[in-house]
Motif scaffolding. Structure first.
Motif, mmCIF file in Angstrom:
data_model
loop_
_atom_site.group_PDB
_atom_site.id
_atom_site.type_symbol
_atom_site.label_atom_id
_atom_site.label_comp_id
_atom_site.label_asym_id
_atom_site.label_seq_id
_atom_site.Cartn_x
_atom_site.Cartn_y
_atom_site.Cartn_z
ATOM 1 N N SER A 212 5.002 7.222 -9.681
ATOM 2 C CA SER A 212 4.477 6.684 -8.429
ATOM 3 C C SER A 212 4.584 7.712 -7.303
ATOM 4 O O SER A 212 3.623 7.920 -6.545
ATOM 5 C CB SER A 212 5.238 5.408 -8.042
ATOM 6 O OG SER A 212 5.105 4.414 -9.042
ATOM 7 N N SER A 229 -3.076 1.587 5.382
ATOM 8 C CA SER A 229 -1.699 1.974 5.694
ATOM 9 C C SER A 229 -1.077 2.758 4.550
ATOM 10 O O SER A 229 -1.595 2.779 3.430
ATOM 11 C CB SER A 229 -0.849 0.737 5.971
ATOM 12 O OG SER A 229 -0.713 -0.036 4.777
ATOM 13 N N LYS A 230 0.065 3.387 4.855
ATOM 14 C CA LYS A 230 0.810 4.112 3.829
ATOM 15 C C LYS A 230 1.316 3.152 2.759
ATOM 16 O O LYS A 230 1.356 3.493 1.574
ATOM 17 C CB LYS A 230 1.971 4.870 4.465
ATOM 18 C CG LYS A 230 2.742 5.730 3.473
ATOM 19 C CD LYS A 230 3.820 6.546 4.160
ATOM 20 C CE LYS A 230 4.571 7.402 3.134
ATOM 21 N NZ LYS A 230 5.625 8.240 3.798
ATOM 22 N N ASN A 231 1.703 1.947 3.164
ATOM 23 C CA ASN A 231 2.168 0.961 2.202
ATOM 24 C C ASN A 231 1.065 0.572 1.227
ATOM 25 O O ASN A 231 1.322 0.354 0.037
ATOM 26 C CB ASN A 231 2.686 -0.290 2.919
ATOM 27 C CG ASN A 231 4.057 -0.078 3.531
ATOM 28 O OD1 ASN A 231 4.797 0.803 3.104
ATOM 29 N ND2 ASN A 231 4.393 -0.884 4.539
ATOM 30 N N ALA A 232 -0.159 0.491 1.734
ATOM 31 C CA ALA A 232 -1.287 0.169 0.861
ATOM 32 C C ALA A 232 -1.537 1.295 -0.137
ATOM 33 O O ALA A 232 -1.829 1.048 -1.314
ATOM 34 C CB ALA A 232 -2.540 -0.092 1.695
ATOM 35 N N ARG A 233 -1.405 2.546 0.330
ATOM 36 C CA ARG A 233 -1.572 3.684 -0.575
ATOM 37 C C ARG A 233 -0.455 3.703 -1.622
ATOM 38 O O ARG A 233 -0.692 3.989 -2.789
ATOM 39 C CB ARG A 233 -1.585 4.989 0.229
ATOM 40 C CG ARG A 233 -2.805 5.152 1.112
ATOM 41 C CD ARG A 233 -2.941 6.567 1.651
ATOM 42 N NE ARG A 233 -1.882 6.897 2.587
ATOM 43 C CZ ARG A 233 -1.939 6.629 3.886
ATOM 44 N NH1 ARG A 233 -3.004 6.021 4.409
ATOM 45 N NH2 ARG A 233 -0.943 6.981 4.698
ATOM 46 N N LYS A 234 0.749 3.405 -1.169
ATOM 47 C CA LYS A 234 1.886 3.370 -2.096
ATOM 48 C C LYS A 234 1.679 2.286 -3.146
ATOM 49 O O LYS A 234 1.971 2.491 -4.333
ATOM 50 C CB LYS A 234 3.174 3.118 -1.318
ATOM 51 C CG LYS A 234 4.422 3.143 -2.180
ATOM 52 C CD LYS A 234 5.671 2.970 -1.332
ATOM 53 C CE LYS A 234 6.920 2.990 -2.215
ATOM 54 N NZ LYS A 234 8.158 2.811 -1.396
ATOM 55 N N LYS A 235 1.180 1.144 -2.743
ATOM 56 C CA LYS A 235 0.938 0.046 -3.683
ATOM 57 C C LYS A 235 -0.098 0.440 -4.730
ATOM 58 O O LYS A 235 0.068 0.154 -5.926
ATOM 59 C CB LYS A 235 0.469 -1.194 -2.918
ATOM 60 C CG LYS A 235 0.280 -2.421 -3.807
ATOM 61 C CD LYS A 235 -0.108 -3.639 -2.973
ATOM 62 C CE LYS A 235 -0.284 -4.869 -3.864
ATOM 63 N NZ LYS A 235 -0.658 -6.065 -3.066
ATOM 64 N N THR A 238 1.499 2.925 -7.202
ATOM 65 C CA THR A 238 2.401 2.289 -8.174
ATOM 66 C C THR A 238 1.604 1.594 -9.272
ATOM 67 O O THR A 238 2.025 1.593 -10.430
ATOM 68 C CB THR A 238 3.336 1.280 -7.490
ATOM 69 O OG1 THR A 238 2.561 0.307 -6.780
ATOM 70 C CG2 THR A 238 4.271 1.973 -6.520
#
Length: 311
Positions: A212, A229-235, A238
């Motif tokens: 990830s 957002s960065k969280n969306a990219r991280k999701k 993963t």
């Protein structure tokens, strides 16, 4: 023992103390596989899933889509080890590269034709470098023994309605997608089983998190840029990591099935207990060490050439 020593000293990737099981069990397992060939005076056959395609990140990782000096040094490293082994074991070795490019390219946003072009260039490079050891090259289609055909094959296998999850946009070819469908249907594990492993097995958890993080750093794709957002990219990364692990397992099982007697080497870190053994693709002698370089070989390990540039 001489062959095993050469592999250990010049090709094997050494892990930190405690993580590496080479001396405990791996060396004996490696020697047992090699013994099959030695007893028959045959070249020792290595198989390596690698040389997929260049990273899609051309801003901070690679300079383009084609092989360069990095791939050349990787081939020369294997050939260097092959020549050393031939000095102590005249039948020598052979290396079979089984490209996993089409296994993962759609998950990375890399066009299928770019994988083909990269692989063709690596093969052509190997033929003009004056390598002493025999090199062979195969891909996913070759392992499946797939002729170029229509979607009728999928219908006959009952796979015509199998849907591949491909979160990133890329130009896929019918043949490559057909191969991925067959791989997923015949060799893939269930999502539920992998989710359970990620929760309960520390090694799988570490692998999943590592994939990830790697994807978050490596991908430079318009689909990621559009996310809010960065969280969306991280999701998204993963999820891609999860899919890559599933496909990697399927491909690894297929390689083991098709080449059961080969010595299995890998670009990924392994505890070296067998049947897979991690290797360093670029030998330390090709690297600039600096005046204060330490003597430990593991300090000179370099990442894979398709994710980096040689300077």
């Amino acid at each position: 023992d001489a062959v095993v020593d050469i592999f250990d000293q010049h090709l094997r990737n050494h892990l930190p103390d405690g993580a590496d099981r080479w001396h405990a069990v791996g060396r004996a397992a490696f020697a047992g596989t090699v013994r099959f060939y030695v007893e028959r005076s045959m070249p020792i056959r290595f198989v390596l899933p690698a040389f997929p395609c260049k990273s899609p990140n051309t801003e901070s990782k690679v300079l383009g889509k084609l092989p360069d000096l990095g791939e050349e040094l990787a081939l020369r490293t294997m050939d260097f080890v092959g020549k050393m082994i031939k000095q102590v074991y005249p039948p020598g070795v052979s290396f079979l590269i089984v490209s996993d490019g089409h296994v993962f390219s759609d998950l990375l946003g890399v066009d299928d034709d770019a994988v083909v072009q990269y692989g063709d260039t690596v093969r052509a490079m190997s033929q003009t470098m004056g390598l002493s050891s025999p090199f062979g090259f195969r891909g996913l289609d070759d392992l499946l023994l797939m002729p170029t055909n229509s979607s009728a094959d999928l219908a006959r296998l009952g796979l015509d309605e199998l849907v591949l999850e491909q979160p990133l946009d890329s130009l896929v070819t019918p043949d490559a997608n057909r191969a991925r469908r067959i791989l997923q249907a015949t060799g893939g594990s269930s999502e539920e089983f992998l989710k359970k492993e990620i929760k309960e097995d520390p090694e799988v958890t570490t692998l999943y998190r590592g994939f990830s993080r790697f994807l978050l750093e490596d991908l430079n794709h318009p689909s990621l840029a559009k996310l809010p957002s960065k969280n969306a990219r991280k999701k998204l990364c993963t999820r891609l990591a999860f899919l890559m692990i599933m496909r990697n397992r399927a491909y690894s099982a297929m390689v083991a099935l098709v080449y059961p007697l080969h010595v299995r080497i890998s670009i990924h870190p392994h505890p070296n207990a067998g049947p897979k053994f991690g290797i360093r693709l670029i030998h330390p002698t090709y690297l600039y060490r600096g005046e204060q370089a330490a003597a430990k070989m593991e300090l000179f390990h370099t990442p894979t050439p398709w994710h980096n540039c040689i300077v």
